[in-house]
Write a protein that holds these residues in place. Structure first.
Motif, mmCIF file in Angstrom:
data_model
loop_
_atom_site.group_PDB
_atom_site.id
_atom_site.type_symbol
_atom_site.label_atom_id
_atom_site.label_comp_id
_atom_site.label_asym_id
_atom_site.label_seq_id
_atom_site.Cartn_x
_atom_site.Cartn_y
_atom_site.Cartn_z
ATOM 1 N N LEU A 66 0.841 -1.183 0.000
ATOM 2 C CA LEU A 66 0.000 0.000 0.000
ATOM 3 C C LEU A 66 0.884 1.245 0.000
ATOM 4 O O LEU A 66 1.839 1.326 0.774
ATOM 5 C CB LEU A 66 -0.914 0.014 1.228
ATOM 6 C CG LEU A 66 -1.802 -1.218 1.424
ATOM 7 C CD1 LEU A 66 -2.688 -1.041 2.650
ATOM 8 C CD2 LEU A 66 -2.639 -1.498 0.190
ATOM 9 N N PHE A 67 0.550 2.195 -0.866
ATOM 10 C CA PHE A 67 1.376 3.383 -1.051
ATOM 11 C C PHE A 67 0.573 4.657 -0.797
ATOM 12 O O PHE A 67 -0.653 4.647 -0.789
ATOM 13 C CB PHE A 67 1.929 3.420 -2.478
ATOM 14 C CG PHE A 67 2.875 2.304 -2.823
ATOM 15 C CD1 PHE A 67 4.249 2.465 -2.694
ATOM 16 C CD2 PHE A 67 2.393 1.084 -3.276
ATOM 17 C CE1 PHE A 67 5.125 1.448 -3.020
ATOM 18 C CE2 PHE A 67 3.261 0.057 -3.605
ATOM 19 C CZ PHE A 67 4.632 0.227 -3.468
ATOM 20 N N GLY A 68 1.311 5.762 -0.636
ATOM 21 C CA GLY A 68 0.681 7.065 -0.511
ATOM 22 C C GLY A 68 -0.208 7.144 0.714
ATOM 23 O O GLY A 68 0.155 6.732 1.814
ATOM 24 N N ARG A 73 6.190 6.469 0.580
ATOM 25 C CA ARG A 73 6.336 6.238 -0.861
ATOM 26 C C ARG A 73 4.965 6.276 -1.540
ATOM 27 O O ARG A 73 3.954 5.878 -0.956
ATOM 28 C CB ARG A 73 7.011 4.886 -1.129
ATOM 29 C CG ARG A 73 8.439 4.778 -0.623
ATOM 30 C CD ARG A 73 8.972 3.362 -0.829
ATOM 31 N NE ARG A 73 8.912 2.960 -2.241
ATOM 32 C CZ ARG A 73 9.082 1.695 -2.656
ATOM 33 N NH1 ARG A 73 9.341 0.745 -1.767
ATOM 34 N NH2 ARG A 73 9.017 1.414 -3.942
ATOM 35 N N SER A 74 4.954 6.747 -2.778
ATOM 36 C CA SER A 74 3.711 6.855 -3.540
ATOM 37 C C SER A 74 3.895 6.257 -4.923
ATOM 38 O O SER A 74 5.027 6.132 -5.421
ATOM 39 C CB SER A 74 3.267 8.314 -3.667
ATOM 40 O OG SER A 74 3.013 8.892 -2.415
ATOM 41 N N LEU A 75 2.787 5.891 -5.538
ATOM 42 C CA LEU A 75 2.772 5.485 -6.937
ATOM 43 C C LEU A 75 2.304 6.673 -7.772
ATOM 44 O O LEU A 75 1.617 7.568 -7.272
ATOM 45 C CB LEU A 75 1.853 4.275 -7.126
ATOM 46 C CG LEU A 75 2.298 2.989 -6.404
ATOM 47 C CD1 LEU A 75 1.292 1.866 -6.628
ATOM 48 C CD2 LEU A 75 3.677 2.559 -6.867
ATOM 49 N N PRO A 76 2.649 6.717 -9.046
ATOM 50 C CA PRO A 76 2.443 7.948 -9.827
ATOM 51 C C PRO A 76 1.004 8.279 -10.180
ATOM 52 O O PRO A 76 0.680 9.446 -10.400
ATOM 53 C CB PRO A 76 3.266 7.699 -11.097
ATOM 54 C CG PRO A 76 3.340 6.206 -11.225
ATOM 55 C CD PRO A 76 3.401 5.697 -9.813
ATOM 56 N N GLY A 77 0.123 7.276 -10.235
ATOM 57 C CA GLY A 77 -1.201 7.534 -10.785
ATOM 58 C C GLY A 77 -2.166 8.250 -9.870
ATOM 59 O O GLY A 77 -3.011 9.028 -10.328
#
Length: 460
Positions: A44-46, A109-113
């Motif tokens: 899980l990100f962001g 940390r995050s994912l770009p979308g």
């Protein structure tokens, strides 16, 4: 492709549509794609990673991997089942076979979308691991990274999940609209209220009997949620903040003082209904996303106001209310966002207040122009609302915020009804402003618990 009213209202589990319902749907979808995997990992990100435990995202993922659906999972057994999964170190993948799992929450940390990102990995025998990326974009809507990219170009619809009532629907409705101005133009051309335009569009997918029955079923779930909240007892909500349930005590007090001369007693009842729903949501109970769980108390509270305090209120009015409110929700979701992780609480509570104001205004006799004005008033005066949940829990300030916004929605409808529908700021302008305000808003105020009350309450 157009959205349905039933995309905006879906039955789920608390405390969050984007952090609980969405991850459960994504994990379930992933498990159904790889039921023969020998090992799985979910990251899980962001915002999901930052507040995942407070929002029960970790529990939702595990239950989704076991093929549970937010609309039907036994909410009373969630804690017991999750504890058993952690004790064994195994999940019953797709409800068929036990496999080991990893669950990782990345707080920084995050994912770009999208701020609510998930990466799921499956190992099957000696083959290379398969990977899928999902985004929970608000209101329980889930997209893969490919679907998110296609959606941004208008190539696909965004439905809460692949089994949603509107999934697979035709891309053509008789009265398409993407802005409030277009919706008002359609109403003028057809000489019809907003609810009638929405009904005509819904007929692409359902009969009138199915529309009425489905929306009244949604209303039944909302009413049941209120009743559970009123009778839950005055204990503490889970999570460690020691927030007390207030709805049962307030219900007792209001019932005991019924009939006393208090010109503002209606506000107390509206507050009560909103508190009841959002306390149930905070406890992980069954709620209706309307359009999100974090704002789930507003539409039920305003509908309870209508049924209790408006003469000649009936089920037909409830249906018209929900259709009209859905039209506004569709406008906001299409031109901005209903995700707190993307635009802050203005996208959740602000959207729900605008939807409720519009629905109430129509069933109280408002013209389409007055209805659009009511929605604009509620949204305009929600601009800038941050999403800063203390402890990552949907409790402070979320529960009280629903009560305040419910009263705001009623006031917005009444203000609009006292006018002729003309006003300086259009609903479209308010929606665009909300989107731009969300873009400018610091990430720490968008459901990460890194700023605002989430920090100052602890410090003080």
């Amino acid at each position: 492709m157009p959205l349905s009213a039933f995309d905006l209202y879906s039955v789920g589990i608390g405390p969050s549509s984007s952090h609980t319902v969405g991850p459960m749907r994504a994990a379930r979808r992933f498990a159904q794609e790889f039921p023969r995997a020998t090992r799985v990992r979910v990251e899980l990100f962001g915002s999901l990673g930052a507040t995942g435990r407070g929002h029960h995202s970790d529990a939702a993922v595990l239950l989704g991997l076991e093929d549970e659906d937010p609309a039907t999972v036994d909410t009373a057994r969630v804690a017991e089942r999750v504890a058993a999964i952690h004790q064994s170190g195994l999940v019953l993948l797709a409800g068929k076979r036990q496999v080991p799992f990893e669950l990782i929450l990345h707080r920084r940390r995050s994912l770009p979308g999208h701020p609510n990102g998930m990466r799921c990995t499956a190992w099957t025998g000696g083959a290379e691991p398969a990977e899928r990326v999902f985004y929970s974009i608000g209101g329980g809507f889930v997209l893969t990274d490919q679907e998110l990219q296609a959606n941004s170009t208008g190539e696909t619809a965004t439905t809460p999940d692949e089994a949603a009532p509107g999934a697979g629907r035709k891309p053509c409705v008789p009265h398409p609209f993407g802005t409030g101005a277009e919706l008002l133009a359609v109403c003028a051309a057809e000489r019809a209220p907003i609810s009638a335009i929405m009904r005509a569009n819904e007929r692409v997918w359902r009969t009138d009997e199915e529309i009425d029955g489905g929306l009244l079923d949604i209303w039944t779930v909302m009413r049941s949620c209120v009743q559970r909240g009123l009778r839950a007892g005055e204990g503490l909500l889970p999570g460690g903040l020691r927030v007390k349930r207030r709805a049962p005590g307030l219900f007792r007090d209001l019932t005991a003082t019924a009939g006393r001369d208090d010109p503002l007693h209606v506000i107390d009842w509206v507050n009560l209904y909103a508190l009841a729903v959002n306390e149930e949501n905070a406890a992980g109970g069954r709620v209706v996303t309307a359009p999100t769980n974090g704002a789930a108390g507003i539409i039920p509270a305003v509908l309870h106001y209508y049924r209790r305090f408006v003469p000649d209120a009936d089920g037909a009015g409830v249906v018209r209310f929900l259709l009209t409110a859905a039209a506004v929700g569709i406008l906001i979701k299409g031109a901005a966002s209903i995700s707190g992780a993307e635009v802050g609480c203005q996208g959740e509570v602000g959207s729900a207040a605008a939807m409720a104001a519009a629905g109430l205004c129509e069933i109280l006799g408002g013209t389409p122009e007055q209805v659009e004005n009511a929605a604009e008033i509620a949204l305009e005066h929600s601009l800038g609302l941050t999403c800063d949940p203390v402890g990552g829990l949907v409790q402070v300030p979320c529960i009280e915020r629903n009560a305040i916004a419910s009263v705001k929605a009623i006031n917005a409808a009444r203000l609009a009804l006292r006018g002729d529908g003309t006003h300086r700021v259009s609903l479209d302008t308010a929606i665009v402003t909300m989107r731009e305000t969300g873009r400018d808003m610091s990430t720490k105020y968008k459901e990460t618990s890194l700023g605002g009350l989430a920090v100052t309450v602890v410090e003080c």
